[in-house]
Scaffold this motif. Structure first.
Motif, PDB file in Angstrom:
ATOM      1  N   ALA A  92       0.850  -1.191   0.000  1.00  0.00           N
ATOM      2  CA  ALA A  92       0.000   0.000   0.000  1.00  0.00           C
ATOM      3  C   ALA A  92       0.886   1.243   0.000  1.00  0.00           C
ATOM      4  N   PHE A  93       0.461   2.263  -0.756  1.00  0.00           N
ATOM      5  CA  PHE A  93       1.322   3.427  -0.963  1.00  0.00           C
ATOM      6  C   PHE A  93       0.498   4.711  -0.910  1.00  0.00           C
ATOM      7  N   LEU A  94       1.092   5.740  -0.305  1.00  0.00           N
ATOM      8  CA  LEU A  94       0.437   7.035  -0.244  1.00  0.00           C
ATOM      9  C   LEU A  94       0.242   7.587  -1.653  1.00  0.00           C
ATOM     10  N   THR A  95      -0.823   8.344  -1.827  1.00  0.00           N
ATOM     11  CA  THR A  95      -1.130   8.904  -3.143  1.00  0.00           C
ATOM     12  C   THR A  95       0.022   9.749  -3.672  1.00  0.00           C
ATOM     13  N   SER A  96       0.688  10.486  -2.796  1.00  0.00           N
ATOM     14  CA  SER A  96       1.804  11.335  -3.233  1.00  0.00           C
ATOM     15  C   SER A  96       2.927  10.501  -3.839  1.00  0.00           C
ATOM     16  N   ARG A  97       3.174   9.339  -3.266  1.00  0.00           N
ATOM     17  CA  ARG A  97       4.235   8.480  -3.793  1.00  0.00           C
ATOM     18  C   ARG A  97       3.825   7.868  -5.133  1.00  0.00           C
ATOM     19  N   VAL A  98       2.568   7.482  -5.242  1.00  0.00           N
ATOM     20  CA  VAL A  98       2.079   6.936  -6.508  1.00  0.00           C
ATOM     21  C   VAL A  98       2.131   8.008  -7.594  1.00  0.00           C
ATOM     22  N   TYR A  99       1.815   9.246  -7.212  1.00  0.00           N
ATOM     23  CA  TYR A  99       1.838  10.345  -8.182  1.00  0.00           C
ATOM     24  C   TYR A  99       3.257  10.600  -8.683  1.00  0.00           C
ATOM     25  N   ASP A 100       4.242  10.511  -7.806  1.00  0.00           N
ATOM     26  CA  ASP A 100       5.641  10.681  -8.232  1.00  0.00           C
ATOM     27  C   ASP A 100       6.012   9.632  -9.277  1.00  0.00           C
TER      28      ASP A 100
ATOM     29  N   ASP B  77       0.922  13.696 -21.322  1.00  0.00           N
ATOM     30  CA  ASP B  77       0.596  14.834 -20.469  1.00  0.00           C
ATOM     31  C   ASP B  77       0.481  14.368 -19.023  1.00  0.00           C
ATOM     32  N   ILE B  78       0.926  15.215 -18.109  1.00  0.00           N
ATOM     33  CA  ILE B  78       0.837  14.898 -16.684  1.00  0.00           C
ATOM     34  C   ILE B  78      -0.364  15.631 -16.100  1.00  0.00           C
ATOM     35  N   LEU B  79      -1.281  14.874 -15.541  1.00  0.00           N
ATOM     36  CA  LEU B  79      -2.477  15.466 -14.957  1.00  0.00           C
ATOM     37  C   LEU B  79      -2.167  16.096 -13.604  1.00  0.00           C
ATOM     38  N   SER B  80      -3.046  16.970 -13.166  1.00  0.00           N
ATOM     39  CA  SER B  80      -2.894  17.579 -11.847  1.00  0.00           C
ATOM     40  C   SER B  80      -3.082  16.518 -10.767  1.00  0.00           C
ATOM     41  N   VAL B  81      -2.593  16.823  -9.582  1.00  0.00           N
ATOM     42  CA  VAL B  81      -2.745  15.889  -8.464  1.00  0.00           C
ATOM     43  C   VAL B  81      -4.226  15.619  -8.196  1.00  0.00           C
ATOM     44  N   ARG B  82      -5.027  16.660  -8.293  1.00  0.00           N
ATOM     45  CA  ARG B  82      -6.462  16.500  -8.027  1.00  0.00           C
ATOM     46  C   ARG B  82      -7.103  15.538  -9.016  1.00  0.00           C
ATOM     47  N   ARG B  83      -6.806  15.719 -10.298  1.00  0.00           N
ATOM     48  CA  ARG B  83      -7.385  14.820 -11.303  1.00  0.00           C
ATOM     49  C   ARG B  83      -6.830  13.403 -11.147  1.00  0.00           C
ATOM     50  N   PHE B  84      -5.568  13.297 -10.764  1.00  0.00           N
ATOM     51  CA  PHE B  84      -4.957  11.984 -10.539  1.00  0.00           C
ATOM     52  C   PHE B  84      -5.679  11.251  -9.409  1.00  0.00           C
ATOM     53  N   ARG B  85      -5.995  11.985  -8.348  1.00  0.00           N
ATOM     54  CA  ARG B  85      -6.740  11.370  -7.244  1.00  0.00           C
ATOM     55  C   ARG B  85      -8.106  10.889  -7.708  1.00  0.00           C
ATOM     56  N   ASP B  86      -8.746  11.681  -8.562  1.00  0.00           N
ATOM     57  CA  ASP B  86     -10.059  11.284  -9.090  1.00  0.00           C
ATOM     58  C   ASP B  86      -9.963   9.970  -9.866  1.00  0.00           C
ATOM     59  N   ILE B  87      -8.888   9.822 -10.642  1.00  0.00           N
ATOM     60  CA  ILE B  87      -8.706   8.597 -11.421  1.00  0.00           C
ATOM     61  C   ILE B  87      -8.540   7.396 -10.491  1.00  0.00           C
ATOM     62  N   LEU B  88      -7.763   7.565  -9.431  1.00  0.00           N
ATOM     63  CA  LEU B  88      -7.593   6.469  -8.474  1.00  0.00           C
ATOM     64  C   LEU B  88      -8.928   6.108  -7.828  1.00  0.00           C
ATOM     65  N   LYS B  89      -9.729   7.117  -7.513  1.00  0.00           N
ATOM     66  CA  LYS B  89     -11.047   6.850  -6.923  1.00  0.00           C
ATOM     67  C   LYS B  89     -11.942   6.098  -7.906  1.00  0.00           C
ATOM     68  N   GLU B  90     -11.859   6.464  -9.178  1.00  0.00           N
ATOM     69  CA  GLU B  90     -12.647   5.773 -10.199  1.00  0.00           C
ATOM     70  C   GLU B  90     -12.250   4.305 -10.285  1.00  0.00           C
ATOM     71  N   GLN B  91     -10.941   4.038 -10.220  1.00  0.00           N
ATOM     72  CA  GLN B  91     -10.467   2.657 -10.283  1.00  0.00           C
ATOM     73  C   GLN B  91     -10.840   1.880  -9.021  1.00  0.00           C
ATOM     74  N   ALA B  92     -10.887   2.572  -7.895  1.00  0.00           N
ATOM     75  CA  ALA B  92     -11.339   1.925  -6.659  1.00  0.00           C
ATOM     76  C   ALA B  92     -12.819   1.573  -6.767  1.00  0.00           C
ATOM     77  N   PHE B  93     -13.588   2.464  -7.382  1.00  0.00           N
ATOM     78  CA  PHE B  93     -15.013   2.214  -7.581  1.00  0.00           C
ATOM     79  C   PHE B  93     -15.232   0.977  -8.451  1.00  0.00           C
ATOM     80  N   LEU B  94     -14.339   0.768  -9.426  1.00  0.00           N
ATOM     81  CA  LEU B  94     -14.449  -0.388 -10.316  1.00  0.00           C
ATOM     82  C   LEU B  94     -13.921  -1.667  -9.676  1.00  0.00           C
ATOM     83  N   GLY B  95     -13.302  -1.537  -8.505  1.00  0.00           N
ATOM     84  CA  GLY B  95     -12.806  -2.719  -7.813  1.00  0.00           C
ATOM     85  C   GLY B  95     -11.420  -3.150  -8.223  1.00  0.00           C
ATOM     86  N   VAL B  96     -10.669  -2.256  -8.885  1.00  0.00           N
ATOM     87  CA  VAL B  96      -9.310  -2.591  -9.303  1.00  0.00           C
ATOM     88  C   VAL B  96      -8.329  -2.386  -8.151  1.00  0.00           C
ATOM     89  N   LEU B  97      -8.592  -1.377  -7.333  1.00  0.00           N
ATOM     90  CA  LEU B  97      -7.719  -1.097  -6.194  1.00  0.00           C
ATOM     91  C   LEU B  97      -8.561  -0.688  -4.995  1.00  0.00           C
TER      92      LEU B  97
END
Length: 298
Positions: free
Chosen positions: A216-224, A236-256
């Motif tokens: 398990a890894f902090l979002t900041s480390r995954v973003y790096d 293109d590198i997305l903003s941290v906020r949009r990156f967090r949204d993507i992780l939440k979407e993948q969590a919603f799908l049951g990937v993480l």
């Protein structure tokens, strides 16, 4: 106890016709309250896979309808989810009005899965399955998820592997190959249609998981790590906020999975991300995308 199953709206009783389109959400709810009051003194509403809802507004309205004077009929709710933390993520007002009681159903064990698969063995010709095929398929499924549908998938894949290799019988080695195929197929269904940025985010978490003893890894480390991947792939590198949204979407799908970590008043609250699937399987699947394959050549 004798239970009679009725369709929700009997127009002969309610004098209400509900059109499929053309009404506002508030009007639909008003009609729902009228119909329930006309047909029931009390009703139990079952919501399967409730975690797929975009928000918890439906739970809020159902659980507070009687208290708010919208309805005289008493409403009970059975909400079904595979995600045990679903209620923890709902609005505090929903938790208060819902007043839920949790019931946990254990996954199928190997013996139960074996019995289920024996009932499906007639999909194969007589004497095609060697004696160890169903027990091994059941053992694999029980160890990983206890899901009967996925156990049957392993058995089906084993048959396909045996057929493709020209084997006369389905044997243990076919089951082991099928297990690997089944894992990749389940994940491939979720990932293949994902946008490239989502794949880059998942690849970042995957690389950390594969190359670390942690899972398990902090979002900041995954973003790096994500920034490194985007640089290498010229994305293109997305903003941290949009990156967090993507992780939440993948969590919603049951990937993480995403877990909140409270480090106290000084450290604040952080999010930790963990892959649900085997990181090696995730990595192989993502790298099937030609755009992502350049990362493997770094």
């Amino acid at each position: 106890m004798l239970c009679e199953v009725l369709k929700l709206n009997d127009e002969d009783i309610t004098d209400t016709t509900v059109p499929h389109t053309g009404l506002s959400t508030s009007k639909y709810y008003k009609l729902l309250w009228q119909i329930l009051d006309a047909q029931f003194d009390s009703v139990i509403i079952i919501l399967d896979e409730i975690d797929l809802m975009n928000d918890d507004s439906l739970l809020m309205k159902l659980s507070r309808a009687e208290e708010a004077g919208k309805i005289d009929c008493s409403i009970g709710i059975i909400a079904i989810s595979n995600k045990i933390q679903y209620v923890d993520n709902t609005n505090e007002r929903v938790k208060s009005s819902f007043q839920h009681k949790e019931l946990f159903f254990k996954p199928y064990d190997a013996n139960q899965l074996r019995e289920i698969m024996h009932n499906r063995a007639d999909a194969f010709q007589d004497d095609v399955l060697s004696d160890d095929v169903i027990p091994l398929s059941a053992a694999f499924a029980a160890q990983e998820h206890g899901d009967a549908r996925k156990a049957i998938d392993i058995l089906r894949h084993a048959g396909e592997v045996a057929y493709e290799t020209g084997a006369e019988k389905v044997r243990e080695e076919h089951v082991r190959q099928a297990q690997q195929h089944a894992e990749k197929d389940r994940f491939r269904e979720l990932v293949n249609g994902a946008p490239t940025q989502a794949k880059a985010a998942l690849l970042a978490l995957t690389e950390l998981s594969v190359n670390s003893d942690d899972d398990a890894f902090l979002t900041s480390r995954v973003y790096d790590q994500y920034e490194q991947i985007c640089d290498h792939l010229d994305m293109d590198i997305l903003s941290v906020r949009r990156f967090r949204d993507i992780l939440k979407e993948q969590a919603f799908l049951g990937v993480l999975e995403i877990e909140k970590i409270n480090k106290g008043s000084a450290g604040g609250i952080h999010l930790q991300n963990r892959l649900i699937e085997d990181p090696q399987v995730v990595r192989e699947t993502i790298l099937e995308d030609t755009r992502m394959q350049n990362w493997d050549d770094k």
